[in-house]
Design a protein around this motif. Structure first.
Motif, mmCIF file in Angstrom:
data_model
loop_
_atom_site.group_PDB
_atom_site.id
_atom_site.type_symbol
_atom_site.label_atom_id
_atom_site.label_comp_id
_atom_site.label_asym_id
_atom_site.label_seq_id
_atom_site.Cartn_x
_atom_site.Cartn_y
_atom_site.Cartn_z
ATOM 1 N N PRO A 48 -17.473 -0.393 119.214
ATOM 2 C CA PRO A 48 -18.014 -1.446 118.339
ATOM 3 C C PRO A 48 -18.401 -2.708 119.086
ATOM 4 C CG PRO A 48 -16.084 -0.451 117.332
ATOM 5 C CD PRO A 48 -16.159 0.082 118.729
ATOM 6 N N LEU A 49 -17.683 -3.033 120.158
ATOM 7 C CA LEU A 49 -18.026 -4.223 120.934
ATOM 8 C C LEU A 49 -19.397 -4.093 121.571
ATOM 9 C CD1 LEU A 49 -17.146 -6.955 122.229
ATOM 10 C CD2 LEU A 49 -16.192 -5.604 124.107
ATOM 11 N N VAL A 50 -19.743 -2.895 122.052
ATOM 12 C CA VAL A 50 -21.025 -2.676 122.721
ATOM 13 C C VAL A 50 -22.146 -2.451 121.723
ATOM 14 C CG1 VAL A 50 -22.264 -1.171 124.337
ATOM 15 C CG2 VAL A 50 -19.885 -1.788 124.778
ATOM 16 N N MET A 51 -21.863 -1.723 120.660
ATOM 17 C CA MET A 51 -22.915 -1.320 119.730
ATOM 18 C C MET A 51 -23.220 -2.364 118.665
ATOM 19 S SD MET A 51 -23.610 1.599 121.048
ATOM 20 C CE MET A 51 -24.723 2.245 119.815
ATOM 21 N N LEU A 52 -22.278 -3.264 118.370
ATOM 22 C CA LEU A 52 -22.456 -4.247 117.304
ATOM 23 C C LEU A 52 -22.431 -5.646 117.915
ATOM 24 C CD1 LEU A 52 -19.997 -2.687 114.692
ATOM 25 C CD2 LEU A 52 -22.468 -2.318 114.883
ATOM 26 N N ILE A 53 -23.603 -6.213 118.136
ATOM 27 C CA ILE A 53 -23.677 -7.520 118.774
ATOM 28 C C ILE A 53 -23.923 -8.642 117.778
ATOM 29 C CG2 ILE A 53 -24.467 -6.566 120.961
ATOM 30 C CD1 ILE A 53 -27.312 -7.380 120.164
ATOM 31 N N LEU A 85 -24.519 6.661 124.846
ATOM 32 C CA LEU A 85 -24.564 6.306 123.430
ATOM 33 C C LEU A 85 -25.396 5.047 123.202
ATOM 34 C CD1 LEU A 85 -20.836 6.960 122.428
ATOM 35 C CD2 LEU A 85 -22.826 8.386 121.925
ATOM 36 N N TYR A 86 -25.233 4.083 124.085
ATOM 37 C CA TYR A 86 -26.016 2.845 123.976
ATOM 38 C C TYR A 86 -27.508 3.131 124.130
ATOM 39 C CZ TYR A 86 -28.079 -1.554 125.623
ATOM 40 O OH TYR A 86 -28.890 -2.646 125.800
ATOM 41 N N TYR A 87 -27.861 3.935 125.115
ATOM 42 C CA TYR A 87 -29.271 4.258 125.356
ATOM 43 C C TYR A 87 -29.851 5.057 124.188
ATOM 44 C CZ TYR A 87 -33.459 5.977 127.726
ATOM 45 O OH TYR A 87 -34.754 6.274 128.057
ATOM 46 N N ALA A 88 -29.086 6.032 123.657
ATOM 47 C CA ALA A 88 -29.580 6.837 122.540
ATOM 48 C C ALA A 88 -29.763 5.989 121.286
ATOM 49 C CB ALA A 88 -28.617 7.987 122.268
ATOM 50 N N ALA A 89 -28.815 5.066 121.020
ATOM 51 C CA ALA A 89 -28.948 4.199 119.847
ATOM 52 C C ALA A 89 -30.152 3.283 119.964
ATOM 53 C CB ALA A 89 -27.670 3.379 119.665
ATOM 54 N N LYS A 90 -30.440 2.830 121.173
ATOM 55 C CA LYS A 90 -31.625 1.993 121.395
ATOM 56 C C LYS A 90 -32.899 2.783 121.128
ATOM 57 C CE LYS A 90 -30.732 -2.238 123.142
ATOM 58 N NZ LYS A 90 -31.421 -3.493 122.753
ATOM 59 N N GLN A 91 -32.926 4.033 121.569
ATOM 60 C CA GLN A 91 -34.122 4.849 121.449
ATOM 61 C C GLN A 91 -34.445 5.204 119.999
ATOM 62 O OE1 GLN A 91 -35.406 4.206 124.677
ATOM 63 N NE2 GLN A 91 -36.339 6.193 124.232
ATOM 64 N N VAL A 92 -33.418 5.457 119.186
ATOM 65 C CA VAL A 92 -33.660 5.884 117.801
ATOM 66 C C VAL A 92 -33.638 4.708 116.826
ATOM 67 C CG1 VAL A 92 -32.710 8.168 118.239
ATOM 68 C CG2 VAL A 92 -31.200 6.357 117.399
ATOM 69 N N ASN A 129 -27.013 -1.876 116.917
ATOM 70 C CA ASN A 129 -26.566 -3.025 116.134
ATOM 71 C C ASN A 129 -26.548 -2.728 114.634
ATOM 72 O OD1 ASN A 129 -25.557 -5.667 115.873
ATOM 73 N ND2 ASN A 129 -27.586 -6.496 115.519
ATOM 74 N N THR A 130 -26.235 -1.479 114.300
ATOM 75 C CA THR A 130 -26.074 -1.095 112.891
ATOM 76 C C THR A 130 -24.744 -0.362 112.726
ATOM 77 O OG1 THR A 130 -27.207 1.028 113.187
ATOM 78 C CG2 THR A 130 -28.555 -0.883 112.571
ATOM 79 N N GLN A 131 -24.149 -0.509 111.546
ATOM 80 C CA GLN A 131 -22.898 0.207 111.284
ATOM 81 C C GLN A 131 -23.105 1.709 111.295
ATOM 82 O OE1 GLN A 131 -23.978 -2.363 109.382
ATOM 83 N NE2 GLN A 131 -22.286 -3.725 108.812
ATOM 84 N N LEU A 132 -24.321 2.163 110.965
ATOM 85 C CA LEU A 132 -24.583 3.598 110.928
ATOM 86 C C LEU A 132 -24.402 4.238 112.295
ATOM 87 C CD1 LEU A 132 -25.479 6.056 109.323
ATOM 88 C CD2 LEU A 132 -27.860 5.411 109.797
ATOM 89 N N SER A 133 -24.789 3.538 113.346
ATOM 90 C CA SER A 133 -24.624 4.090 114.694
ATOM 91 C C SER A 133 -23.156 4.312 115.021
ATOM 92 C CB SER A 133 -25.259 3.153 115.723
ATOM 93 O OG SER A 133 -24.611 1.890 115.734
ATOM 94 N N VAL A 134 -22.307 3.349 114.678
ATOM 95 C CA VAL A 134 -20.872 3.484 114.950
ATOM 96 C C VAL A 134 -20.259 4.576 114.074
ATOM 97 C CG1 VAL A 134 -18.671 2.255 115.003
ATOM 98 C CG2 VAL A 134 -20.765 1.061 115.616
ATOM 99 N N THR A 191 -16.771 -5.726 113.548
ATOM 100 C CA THR A 191 -15.536 -5.339 112.883
ATOM 101 C C THR A 191 -14.423 -6.335 113.206
ATOM 102 O OG1 THR A 191 -14.940 -3.924 114.752
ATOM 103 C CG2 THR A 191 -16.156 -2.906 112.940
ATOM 104 N N ILE A 192 -13.257 -6.132 112.610
ATOM 105 C CA ILE A 192 -12.137 -7.056 112.783
ATOM 106 C C ILE A 192 -11.646 -7.115 114.230
ATOM 107 C CG2 ILE A 192 -9.703 -7.377 112.201
ATOM 108 C CD1 ILE A 192 -10.342 -6.740 109.357
ATOM 109 N N PRO A 193 -11.431 -5.992 114.948
ATOM 110 C CA PRO A 193 -10.990 -6.103 116.343
ATOM 111 C C PRO A 193 -11.964 -6.879 117.224
ATOM 112 C CG PRO A 193 -10.604 -3.893 115.542
ATOM 113 C CD PRO A 193 -11.411 -4.583 114.492
#
Length: 294
Positions: A232-237, A144-151, A155-160, A243-245
């Motif tokens: 969210p911890l990995v995708m939102l830096i 998921l991290y690699y795919a989000a980087k590629q597209v 670091n966007t809420q849309l990815s999560v 997010t709250i957690p």
């Protein structure tokens, strides 16, 4: 001469009275055990509430079990301003609300095709959805991290939102497909005879009957997504997208943790989820009752 007939009632069976007594005792025992379990579950929340209003000096001196010597509210204000709580609250509401709505819609469309549309290989597809729901997030995080980087969605809420919509809809599809597979065929045939198309059958016939179940799924999807941490911890830096957690976990350092501020943050972070559950508690109970009646 009038004859008076006296009919004596049958004496109660001692076996029935003893069985009723045993059932009454067993119910009280079960009630006592459930009460003890509920009180045990409330213990962590009591400690959190106790330490949220305790000063760091009181915590370091008396520990987490001591009673605070003063009503300390600085921990609440520190957490509110340190993590920018209103922004984190909006991010969590945006992500959890979007996932809840989109997950229910995707689950309904998938289950309609599988349960009523009778797609070829239906059982295999439903099994794949069940298998996908059983996969741990740790096994998915790197792809998921690699795919989000590629597209370009890292670091966007849309990815999560996309990730959790797929994850939650996998469970929703499995559940709704099982329900729709038992949907009365006579109702569908009557709608077809009246000239209703597939979309009309979905929104005018299937959707009204599944509304209680969909409401339950909506509530569960919201709460599950609200509590998610790893993805969210990995995708939102970025601090503005977290997010709250994730914000709550940022209060803890490698060697130092402000326990009163952390407990105050946990208390504030818990309030929106509790309010959401209280508001939709009646909807949840109605949906579960309707599902049991069906």
């Amino acid at each position: 001469m009038a004859v008076t007939t006296i009919t004596a009632g049958r004496p109660k069976s001692p076996r029935k009275s003893s069985d009723r007594h045993r059932r009454g005792v067993s119910r009280w025992i079960i009630l006592a055990l459930v009460t003890i379990a509920a009180l045990a579950m409330l213990v962590p929340f009591v400690f959190m509430l106790l330490n949220a209003f305790k000063s760091p000096g009181d915590y370091s001196t008396g520990g987490p079990l001591s009673w605070p010597s003063e009503f300390y509210t600085k921990g609440l204000s520190n957490y509110w301003h340190q993590v920018n709580f209103p922004l984190k609250l909006w991010n969590s509401l945006l992500i959890a609300g979007s996932v809840a709505v989109l997950g229910v819609v995707v689950s309904l469309l998938n289950a309609y095709a599988l349960g009523i549309g009778r797609v070829k290989g239906r059982l295999w597809i439903v099994g794949l959805f069940l298998l996908a729901n059983m996969l741990p997030q740790e096994a998915l995080i790197y792809p998921l991290y690699y795919a989000a980087k590629q597209v370009g969605l890292y670091n966007t809420q849309l990815s999560v939102i996309i990730i959790f919509t797929v994850i939650q809809s996998a469970f929703g599809t499995y559940l709704l497909a099982s329900v729709l597979s038992t949907f009365p065929k006579s109702v569908l045939e009557a709608a077809s005879l009246d000239g209703a198309g597939k979309w009309t059958v979905l929104w005018r016939v299937v959707f009204p009957n599944l509304r209680p179940t969909l409401a339950v799924l909506l509530i569960f999807f919201f709460i599950w997504t609200w509590n998610e941490f790893l993805i969210p911890l990995v995708m939102l830096i970025d601090n503005s997208t977290q997010t709250i957690p994730v914000a709550l976990a940022s209060l803890q350092g490698d060697r130092l943790m402000d326990a009163p501020t952390t407990n105050a943050g946990a208390l504030i972070s818990l309030i929106p989820a509790v309010l959401f559950f209280i508001i939709f508690q009646r909807t949840l109970s109605r949906g579960i009752t309707a599902g049991a009646e069906k």
